[in-house]
Design a protein around this motif. Structure first.
Motif, PDB file in Angstrom:
ATOM      1  N   THR A  46      10.431 -14.702 -28.783  1.00  0.00           N
ATOM      2  CA  THR A  46      11.396 -15.585 -29.441  1.00  0.00           C
ATOM      3  C   THR A  46      10.667 -16.602 -30.310  1.00  0.00           C
ATOM      4  O   THR A  46      11.073 -16.866 -31.453  1.00  0.00           O
ATOM      5  CB  THR A  46      12.282 -16.292 -28.402  1.00  0.00           C
ATOM      6  N   ILE A  47       9.577 -17.163 -29.794  1.00  0.00           N
ATOM      7  CA  ILE A  47       8.777 -18.129 -30.566  1.00  0.00           C
ATOM      8  C   ILE A  47       8.188 -17.451 -31.795  1.00  0.00           C
ATOM      9  O   ILE A  47       8.223 -18.003 -32.899  1.00  0.00           O
ATOM     10  CB  ILE A  47       7.663 -18.760 -29.689  1.00  0.00           C
ATOM     11  N   ARG A  48       7.676 -16.251 -31.634  1.00  0.00           N
ATOM     12  CA  ARG A  48       7.074 -15.536 -32.774  1.00  0.00           C
ATOM     13  C   ARG A  48       8.116 -15.223 -33.840  1.00  0.00           C
ATOM     14  O   ARG A  48       7.836 -15.330 -35.037  1.00  0.00           O
ATOM     15  CB  ARG A  48       6.380 -14.267 -32.299  1.00  0.00           C
ATOM     16  N   ARG A  49       9.321 -14.831 -33.429  1.00  0.00           N
ATOM     17  CA  ARG A  49      10.390 -14.562 -34.394  1.00  0.00           C
ATOM     18  C   ARG A  49      10.756 -15.846 -35.139  1.00  0.00           C
ATOM     19  O   ARG A  49      10.976 -15.825 -36.359  1.00  0.00           O
ATOM     20  CB  ARG A  49      11.612 -13.970 -33.700  1.00  0.00           C
ATOM     21  N   ALA A  50      10.824 -16.961 -34.430  1.00  0.00           N
ATOM     22  CA  ALA A  50      11.139 -18.248 -35.057  1.00  0.00           C
ATOM     23  C   ALA A  50      10.047 -18.619 -36.059  1.00  0.00           C
ATOM     24  O   ALA A  50      10.341 -19.074 -37.177  1.00  0.00           O
ATOM     25  CB  ALA A  50      11.286 -19.332 -33.994  1.00  0.00           C
ATOM     26  N   LEU A  51       8.792 -18.429 -35.683  1.00  0.00           N
ATOM     27  CA  LEU A  51       7.677 -18.738 -36.580  1.00  0.00           C
ATOM     28  C   LEU A  51       7.709 -17.841 -37.818  1.00  0.00           C
ATOM     29  O   LEU A  51       7.390 -18.289 -38.924  1.00  0.00           O
ATOM     30  CB  LEU A  51       6.342 -18.616 -35.843  1.00  0.00           C
ATOM     31  N   LYS A  52       8.111 -16.597 -37.657  1.00  0.00           N
ATOM     32  CA  LYS A  52       8.206 -15.677 -38.802  1.00  0.00           C
ATOM     33  C   LYS A  52       9.284 -16.132 -39.782  1.00  0.00           C
ATOM     34  O   LYS A  52       9.137 -15.988 -40.996  1.00  0.00           O
ATOM     35  CB  LYS A  52       8.490 -14.243 -38.330  1.00  0.00           C
TER      36      LYS A  52
END
Length: 148
Positions: A46-52
């Motif tokens: 979820t954090i990686r998707r938000a950062l993307k």
């Protein structure tokens, strides 16, 4: 258990991260993914998707061996703001043809997925209309916003 967000948890987290970055003006390094996970109580994915999402908007960038950092220089507006401002910058009127996905990808250096997401949002907000086989046209002019 908290109720699932209709927008997608990663989009809610991305907006929260955007606000955190704005509050920490001048800071370059971002907390680690693990620190974001703990602060927002979500998974690494979820954090990686938000950062993307933030990366597609040009707000953050990945620094190999370092982690994520605030993007240096350039236009700090989100992709939504940039694409909405195209109407004003290109002096488009209601009924005029809006630039194609390919031209927007090239103009903003964004992926087609990111551009399509914003176009869908603009259509949902009533700014654009899609005429199949013809492209998109301006349906309404954006309301002026005051930016700091």
């Amino acid at each position: 258990m908290p109720e699932a967000s209709p927008r997608g948890t990663y989009l809610v987290i991305a907006e929260a991260m955007r606000n955190e970055i704005a509050e920490r003006e001048g800071a370059v390094a971002l907390p680690s993914e693990a620190e974001f996970m703990e602060a927002h109580r979500v998974s690494r994915n979820t954090i990686r998707r938000a950062l993307k999402v933030l990366e597609a908007d040009g707000l953050v960038e990945s620094a190999p061996g370092i982690g994520w950092r605030v993007a240096q220089g350039g236009d700090r507006r989100s992709l939504v703001e940039k694409m909405t401002d195209v109407i004003t910058e290109d002096s488009l009127s209601v009924g005029d043809t809006y630039p194609s996905e390919a031209k927007l990808c090239e103009r903003f250096g964004s992926s087609r997925t990111a551009v399509r997401r914003v176009l869908a949002q603009m259509e949902g907000n009533g700014l654009l209309a899609t005429i199949h086989g013809k492209g998109r046209t301006v349906r309404a002019l954006p309301t002026p916003t005051v930016r700091p």
